[in-house]
Enzyme design. Structure first.
Site, short mmCIF file in Angstrom:
data_model
loop_
_atom_site.label_atom_id
_atom_site.label_comp_id
_atom_site.label_asym_id
_atom_site.label_seq_id
_atom_site.Cartn_x
_atom_site.Cartn_y
_atom_site.Cartn_z
N LYS A 1 0.86 -1.18 0.00
CA LYS A 1 0.00 0.00 0.00
C LYS A 1 0.90 1.24 0.00
O LYS A 1 1.94 1.23 0.68
CB LYS A 1 -0.88 -0.03 1.26
CG LYS A 1 -1.92 1.08 1.35
CD LYS A 1 -2.81 0.90 2.58
CE LYS A 1 -3.90 1.96 2.69
NZ LYS A 1 -4.78 1.76 3.85
N SER B 1 -9.77 1.86 2.93
CA SER B 1 -8.87 2.61 2.08
C SER B 1 -7.84 1.75 1.35
O SER B 1 -7.22 2.23 0.40
CB SER B 1 -8.14 3.66 2.93
OG SER B 1 -7.29 3.04 3.87
N SER C 1 -10.03 -0.53 7.13
CA SER C 1 -9.47 -0.41 5.78
C SER C 1 -8.75 -1.63 5.23
O SER C 1 -8.37 -1.64 4.07
CB SER C 1 -8.51 0.77 5.71
OG SER C 1 -9.26 1.95 5.57
N1 GLN Z 1 -13.20 4.14 6.31
C1 GLN Z 1 -12.53 4.56 7.51
C2 GLN Z 1 -12.12 6.01 7.40
O1 GLN Z 1 -12.35 6.59 6.40
C3 GLN Z 1 -11.39 3.67 7.79
C4 GLN Z 1 -10.10 4.09 7.21
C5 GLN Z 1 -8.97 3.22 7.57
O2 GLN Z 1 -9.15 2.18 8.22
N2 GLN Z 1 -7.79 3.66 7.20
O3 GLN Z 1 -11.58 6.56 8.31
#
Ligand code: GLN
Length: 489
Positions: A78, A153, A177
């Site tokens: 990532k 994400s 995410s």
């Molecule tokens: N969807 C969540 C957010 O937008 C989780 C993001 C994540 O786990 N990095 O914060």
């Protein structure tokens, strides 16, 4: 094509036998990425020369007698993990030209284990999002249906593994995410206990929850990679020095008598009916393997989203204050004075969702609202963590859906910002409580993958991987692959 959709464990066997070389795997991965990525947009840096050179080194190391189980296996990272000499953008214009002078510990550890990095995966900007639509480099497409999101994400990582561009990718999970994109793309993703894996060199979003983990086809593969990823790091003071067990060693244990808690709040009105049916059927499979299903309750589940969306933006606003156009990141053209430089660099460098979080965070941390928002959220966080701990005294693991829906359509204007935040309703609890959790492919609804989530006790990764592996021995959802015909441009 040799590496297509194969697991790490199968590739490792072939590499050990000499029936395939790391160079062949890497050449194949590059060819597949060049074929499918123009549509998928899952990979944002492909480092062909360095990957081929590393593959040759791995092949030579094997000739010289090395038997590391991950030696020569291709991997994608990532783009939140710093990679020495390789652009690390966090999918933001702010860091679009950032070339780190050092590696994240995770990158170093996997490289030391012999894995060959192919490049970097697209993601939501600064890991903020649940759909991968907030990336400065454009949205990622779900390989199961290119008109739909891969989740976020870590959506680039999930889409890349689902499309067979690499047998595994790293992800990070602050509020879901790893698990939500794993669910939406039909792969397996593990968020370890907070502190199990070093955060050094992982660009910070919400430091009290950020955690790196493996995203792969199977639990068996996640175990192999976690063996190499986990462990103490003197460079991260929140990283645990608890010994790392061999996660592969316990995969075959029977789950007979295991107590699995089903929180009634996870099967609530937030959950799509068809997804609920699919996850319920998957849980029946655990029962068939000898597990006991127990009804439990996590009454504060609904408070999780609002708690998280106070704490995460507060930490983000502090973490992202370093991108000021002076010390780090993008700088605007010809600023008229210092104020103008700060203002325009940050205005031009950050996307809309990141700015929203910075503003919310700055507001909730301000003297006038701190007690009302930030302090309250910390108190509720503790309540939620205690609820999880209490339930996990009664049962071995908690099971439920990973996400409330299957993959939704891209650019869906009818979805509000808060609708998007609700995507995390079932995953956020584990982050607030610092617990490990895994998402495993559990079935399909209208041709789209569904994930089952298992949440365990602190440092209970081995048990989660064991249960997930036993589930995957009884089911074949994890081995189904999307049809990539027509996915070329
Ligand atoms: N969807 C969540 C957010 O937008 C989780 C993001 C994540 O786990 N990095 O914060």
């Amino acid at each position: 094509m040799p590496g297509q959709f194969e697991t790490i464990s199968s590739l490792a066997r072939q590499l050990a036998k000499g029936s395939v070389s790391s160079r062949e795997l890497v050449e194949d991965a590059i060819a597949r990425t060049e074929t499918f990525n123009p549509v998928l947009n899952a990979v944002i840096s492909l480092n062909k020369e360095s990957a081929l050179a590393a593959a040759d080194l791995a092949d030579q190391a094997r000739v010289d007698g090395s038997t590391s189980p991950l030696l020569g296996i291709p991997i994608l990272h990532k783009d939140i993990f710093c990679t020495r000499g390789v652009k690390t953008s966090c999918a933001s214009k702010m860091l679009a030209d950032f070339i780190p002078p050092y590696n994240a510990t995770v990158v170093d550890k996997l490289q030391e284990a012999g894995m060959v990095s192919l490049g970097k995966c697209n993601m939501d900007e600064f890991a903020m999002g649940s759909s991968n639509e907030t990336s400065f480099f454009g949205a990622v497409k779900n390989p199961w249906d290119v008109h739909r999101v891969p989740g976020g994400s870590s959506g680039g990582s999930a889409a890349a593994v689902a499309a067979g561009l690499a047998p595994m990718a790293t992800g990070t999970d602050t509020g879901g995410s790893i698990r939500q994109p794993a669910a939406l793309c039909g792969i397996t993703g593990l968020k370890p206990t907070y502190g199990r894996v070093s955060r050094y060199g992982m660009i910070a979003f919400a430091s009290s929850m950020d955690q790196a983990g493996p995203m792969a086809r199977t639990a068996e593969d996640c175990a192999l990679v976690l063996n190499a990823m986990a462990g103490h790091d003197p460079l991260d003071s929140t990283c645990s020095d608890l010994a790392v067990p061999d996660y592969s060693a316990v995969l075959d244990q029977s789950i007979k008598g295991l107590r699995v808690g089903l929180p009634k709040e996870f099967f609530s009105s937030h959950l799509n009916d068809a997804v609920a049916k699919t996850v319920t059927a998957a849980i029946k499979e655990l029962e068939a393997a000898g597990a006991k299903i127990v009804d439990v309750s996590l009454p504060s589940t609904d408070l999780g989203v609002s708690t998280y969306y106070v704490i995460a933006p507060a930490e983000a606003s502090a973490n992202l204050s370093r991108y000021d156009g002076v010390r780090y990141g993008y700088r605007c053209d010809s600023p008229s004075d210092l104020q103008d430089l700060y203002l325009r660099s940050r205005t031009e460098g950050f996307g809309e969702e990141v700015k929203r979080r910075i503003l919310i965070g700055a507001f909730t941390l301000s003297a006038a609202s701190y007690d009302q928002y930030f302090m309250k959220a910390q108190q509720v966080r503790r309540l939620i963590a205690e609820e999880y701990q209490a339930v996990l005294k009664d049962v071995d693991v908690i099971a439920g859906p990973s996400a409330p829906n299957t993959a939704f359509v891209l650019n869906d204007d009818s979805k509000s910002v808060t609708d998007m935040y609700m995507e995390d309703v079932f995953t956020i609890g584990a982050n607030l409580a610092g617990l490990p959790a895994i998402s495993v492919p559990a079935g399909f609804v209208d041709g789209l993958p569904v994930g089952m989530q298992l949440i365990g006790t602190r440092f209970g990764e081995a048990q989660l991987l064991n249960i997930a592996h036993q589930f995957q021995r009884r089911t074949d959802w994890h081995s189904l692959t999307p049809n990539l015909e027509g996915l070329t441009r």
